[in-house]
Enzyme design. Structure first.
Site, PDB file in Angstrom:
ATOM      1  CE  LYS A   1      -3.947   0.113   2.326  1.00  0.00           C
ATOM      2  NZ  LYS A   1      -4.885  -0.152   3.246  1.00  0.00           N
TER       3      LYS A   1
ATOM      4  CE  LYS B   1      33.127  15.299  25.980  1.00  0.00           C
ATOM      5  NZ  LYS B   1      33.251  14.016  26.296  1.00  0.00           N
TER       6      LYS B   1
ATOM      7  CG  HIS C   1      -3.059  -9.759  12.464  1.00  0.00           C
ATOM      8  ND1 HIS C   1      -2.355  -8.917  11.587  1.00  0.00           N
ATOM      9  CD2 HIS C   1      -4.371  -9.043  12.467  1.00  0.00           C
ATOM     10  CE1 HIS C   1      -3.410  -7.881  11.026  1.00  0.00           C
ATOM     11  NE2 HIS C   1      -4.324  -8.034  11.339  1.00  0.00           N
TER      12      HIS C   1
ATOM     13  CD  GLU D   1      31.460  11.918  23.972  1.00  0.00           C
ATOM     14  OE1 GLU D   1      30.818  12.343  24.906  1.00  0.00           O
ATOM     15  OE2 GLU D   1      32.660  11.861  23.881  1.00  0.00           O
TER      16      GLU D   1
ATOM     17  CE  LYS E   1     -11.047   0.140  12.356  1.00  0.00           C
ATOM     18  NZ  LYS E   1     -12.168   0.091  11.681  1.00  0.00           N
TER      19      LYS E   1
ATOM     20  CG  ASP F   1      -7.776  -9.316  11.153  1.00  0.00           C
ATOM     21  OD1 ASP F   1      -7.987  -8.662  10.034  1.00  0.00           O
ATOM     22  OD2 ASP F   1      -7.519  -8.715  12.139  1.00  0.00           O
ATOM     23  CG  LEU F   2      -8.315 -11.958  17.047  1.00  0.00           C
ATOM     24  CD1 LEU F   2      -7.989 -12.256  18.625  1.00  0.00           C
ATOM     25  CD2 LEU F   2      -9.339 -13.155  16.541  1.00  0.00           C
TER      26      LEU F   2
ATOM     27  CB  THR G   1      -2.037 -10.096   1.587  1.00  0.00           C
ATOM     28  OG1 THR G   1      -2.740  -8.624   1.115  1.00  0.00           O
ATOM     29  CG2 THR G   1      -1.701 -10.720   0.063  1.00  0.00           C
TER      30      THR G   1
ATOM     31  CD  GLN H   1      -6.786 -10.942   6.948  1.00  0.00           C
ATOM     32  OE1 GLN H   1      -5.543 -10.807   7.108  1.00  0.00           O
ATOM     33  NE2 GLN H   1      -7.456 -10.118   7.726  1.00  0.00           N
TER      34      GLN H   1
END
Length: 845
Positions: free
Chosen positions: A62, A554, A188, A699, A185, A147-148, A246, A240
């Site tokens: 995506k 340093k 898995h 540093e 949300k 998938d919950l 997927t 799924q």
């Protein structure tokens, strides 16, 4: 690593691949200001944990080309299956037939591919629960996923309850579930499937599981996809597991308003009432604390042998307990973030003497057997036979493999170091290697050219390039003879040059001096200390002092006062402890300081091959006591002594002279000093010094009053330190037990900083620890265990399972900032400070 940067287009080299990244400062998550550079950096760093869960699987993406936008004004997103036409040729891909023809899906198996996908704004990576078969077709289902998904009126807490019910059923079936908070949300649940399961069978199993849980808990669970039935319930989406579907990949970012991650979790976390989704920076911090909670499903499922695992061949040839070689799990190693890759060349007295040539690449040591070793001249090429990939731990292996075991015989390290990669193709590799200082290899540009076969047992030529990367002619190296130790000179080598020092410059006129006490007492060896300051304060002080700015780098090491008696150098830490024995490369030779005795001030520094000081690297040396360990580690991690002041020379105490005059004496003393003893240059401009330090990733700087005297043991405003990297000394006060991969050591340390009310709690640090560091710290902290909490102001959550220790050890962390309550944010362990006492620790504002 790629971060930030205002340049619109940058050519970078990642894992030997060249690619262009653009608009690194483009904001991808407006609500948090997260940039594309930070997205690329996240995927680069999380790669060792992410790749095992996606390797061999087609990746659907995506993409948010303009960023995700905000909750009120989201930006467009589109799914990408087919790899873009402009994608680099080295990005691996595999076709899947669709109704409109075949589409080439990207395969993610290395860091460069992840960086490319992030560059084209592929924030989310989605994969199926099957991998490609060896013939290129769709393989069997190897994972089950549930998938919950919470409906209106319920949330993550209800999903956690349902996850617990599902866990009970799955474990009863012999399937161990691993939870992932999705970053969106819900939750898995993944579980490994027995071999040979079709995706149809996996879907049917998931459907039956969902219906069974729904039947037992109809008030909270639904298995139907109908939206009208989902109010106040958790949907168990079983679909799924379909071969065409997927699921968001573990460790993938999400395209939500905030940069959350699909993060594998422990069951203890799932059961915590305060469970929340994790942001990408929290996930990176967890890497060093608990590793990967679902590591067992990486590369394959359920611990089965994996043809896709990078170390499968190595593991199959060795049995733990029968060989001293490391026999790890089938998992990637990791280069410390931002460092060049390593190499090692091992002399192997097996059936026939040969040299094993190993280059770190994509989390393993890619290996070749070279019968005649590294060629000494560009006029000859030596045969190299590719062998199985080796684990990263093999880079430090020396020992005897028992007769009858694979590779039986003795193995010693001929040389090792880091390398700069120019090219890595399937048939050609070009790199510049730099071995240990004084080692047999030196700095050399080499090429490996494949001449026949593929993979293991393929034939290559190892070639010494005629010129280096800048086009200069390379000198010949040593000749390696079969049957001869590689670091011995060939018979026709010229003798070594005489080891006398060059003529010494006469010491400058120093005016009136105070007689020196000899031998110096511990009190007289206490070094002068600097005061923290901002760049603005340092500039103003330099203007006020007049005579031009005096600015030193340093060096990110540890302070050491050197005592030269005319023949030998001894070294003393700030604490007064004699540390001479720990640095034989500095103290077991004629330093070249001449016949007059002297007391010198400086910094012990370990350098990366690119010249950058590394405090974590120095940790490999600071705490060693056994002579064998010290000699062995001095070859791997040589130390330099950077000198910046002199307290005594000859019969005279110089501490009351101005710094400018002491510097003249120091430079005269060091005229003929040997290479590891260095007097670095001084800057005359604060801003120029800051720019150089930033560019060289140092540093910070120290701005000094050129007219100042040397105040033994004093902290004055005559020396002002300005830090670029924010570091803080801390007192270790407690241990949080480790979980998962850390179960045998600890998860984090509880830290304190002395304050008006006692040792004030300053937070936890759980990242930045190597396995060896964990072991060393645990060994040092265990005898300090106590029942008493030495800290003030520890929150109940952090002291819930704390194991307290007496506050006697000082460490150092990098951090982002202090919270208003005095807690360190984004802290990362740098190392112990045995040169500091708890009483010396103060907050660095």
């Amino acid at each position: 690593m790629v971060t930030g940067g205002g340049a619109k287009e940058t050519l970078v080299r990642v894992g030997g691949r060249r690619l262009r990244v653009t608009n690194l400062d483009k904001v991808m998550y407006p609500e948090t200001g997260t940039t594309k550079g930070e997205v690329i950096d996240y995927y680069t760093r999380i790669a060792p944990l992410l790749i095992p869960h996606v390797i061999g699987r087609p990746v659907t993406r995506k993409r948010w080309v303009e960023g995700v936008g905000t909750e009120q004004h989201p930006e467009p997103v589109f799914f990408a299956k087919d790899l873009e036409r402009g994608a680099p040729a080295w990005v691996k891909r595999a076709p899947i037939e669709h109704s409109g023809g075949a589409k080439d899906y990207p395969l993610v198996g290395d860091v460069p591919t992840l960086v490319y996908l992030a560059q084209v704004a592929s924030l989310e990576l989605h994969v199926p629960q099957w991998r490609f078969a060896p013939d290129g077709g769709r393989g069997a289902a190897d994972r089950l996923v549930l998938d919950l998904d919470p409906g209106p009126g319920v949330g993550l807490a209800e999903c956690a309850v349902v996850a617990g019910w599902a866990r009970t059923i799955l474990t009863g079936m012999g399937l161990e579930p691993y939870p992932v908070t999705s970053g969106s949300k819900g939750i898995h649940l993944y579980a490994a499937l027995p071999p040979g399961q079709s995706t149809q069978a996996a879907s049917a199993l998931a459907n039956e599981l969902a219906r069974a849980i729904e039947a037992d808990h109809p008030d909270l669970v639904v298995s139907s996809m109908k939206k009208t039935e989902r109010g106040g319930k958790v949907l168990i989406d079983w679909s799924q597991n379909n071969g065409a579907k997927t699921t968001i990949a573990p460790y993938s970012l999400r395209g939500r308003p905030h940069p959350t991650v699909a993060a594998p979790r422990t069951w203890a976390e799932i059961e915590d009432p305060g469970l929340q989704h994790l942001l990408f920076d929290e996930v990176l911090e967890r890497m060093g604390t608990i590793g990967d909670p679902m590591q067992a499903l990486g590369f394959h499922s359920g611990g089965r042998e994996a043809e896709a695992g990078p170390l499968a061949a190595y593991i199959s040839k060795r049995t733990a307990g029968r060989t001293p070689e490391p026999v790890p799990s089938n998992a990637l190693g990791e280069t410390p973030h931002g460092e060049m890759p390593t190499f090692v060349i091992q002399e192997h007295h097996a059936t026939a003497l040969h040299w094993d040539f190993r280059l770190e690449h994509d989390g393993v040591l890619v290996s070749w057997a070279v019968p005649r070793g590294v060629p000494h001249s560009y006029r000859r090429n030596n045969l190299a036979i590719q062998t199985e990939d080796h684990p990263m731990d093999y880079g430090s292996f020396e020992g005897t493999i028992p007769a009858g075991e694979y590779g039986g015989g003795s193995v010693t390290i001929w040389d090792d170091g880091r390398y700069e990669l120019e090219k890595w193709r399937d048939d050609e590799i070009i790199a510049t290697l730099e071995g240990r200082p004084g080692g047999p290899l030196g700095r050399v540009r080499l090429a490996l050219i494949r001449t026949g076969g593929e993979g293991e047992k393929s034939s290559w030529l190892l070639h010494r390039m005629k010129t280096d990367a800048e086009g200069r002619t390379q000198p010949d190296g040593i000749v390696v003879h079969a049957g001869q130790q590689g670091d011995e000179p060939p018979p026709d080598s010229p003798p070594d040059p005489p080891a006398h020092a060059p003529a010494r410059a006469s010491a400058p006129d120093r005016g009136t001096e105070t007689p020196a006490v000899w031998p110096p007492t511990a009190e007289l060896l206490r070094p002068m200390l600097s005061t923290s300051a901002t760049a603005g304060i340092a500039r103003a002080a330099a203007d006020r002092w007049g005579g031009g700015a005096w600015v030193e780098a340093k060096w990110d090491g540890i302070r050491a006062v050197g005592v030269w008696d005319g023949t030998r150098l001894r070294l003393f830490a700030r604490s007064g402890n004699d540390i001479t024995h720990r640095y034989p490369e500095l103290t077991d030779l004629d330093a070249g300081f001449g016949p007059d005795r002297a007391v010198l001030d400086g910094e012990l520094v370990a350098l990366e091959p690119d010249g950058r000081p590394s405090f974590p690297l120095l940790q490999n040396r600071m705490n060693l006591e056994r002579a064998g360990d010290i000699i062995r580690e001095s070859r791997r991690t040589p130390v330099r002594y950077y000198l910046f002041d002199v307290l005594v020379h000859g019969e005279n105490d110089l501490t009351q002279l101005p710094l400018t005059q002491r510097r003249e004496v120091l430079e005269a003393i060091a005229t003929g000093s040997v290479e590891p003893l260095v007097v670095p240059p001084v800057f005359d401009d604060v801003d120029a010094a800051l720019d150089a330090s930033d560019r060289l990733r140092l540093e910070g700087i120290v701005v000094k009053n050129p007219g100042s005297a040397y105040v033994r043991g004093g902290r004055t405003d005559a020396w002002l330190k300005v830090k670029i990297t924010r570091t803080q000394e801390v007192v270790i006060a407690g241990i949080r037990p480790g979980k998962g991969g850390r179960s045998g050591t600890f998860g984090s340390l509880l830290l304190g900083i002395p304050g008006p009310d006692g040792l004030q709690y300053a937070g936890r640090v759980g990242s930045g620890f190597s396995d060896s560091t964990l072991a060393v710290l645990l060994k040092k902290l265990t005898p300090l265990r106590t029942e008493d909490n030495p800290l003030v102001g520890v929150p109940a959550l952090d002291q819930r399972d704390a194991l307290w220790v007496r506050p006697e050890l000082v460490g150092e962390v990098e951090f982002g900032e202090f919270t208003p309550g005095g807690i360190l944010r984004h802290s990362r362990w740098r190392g112990l400070r045995p040169d500091k006492s708890p009483a010396e620790v103060r907050r660095e504002d």
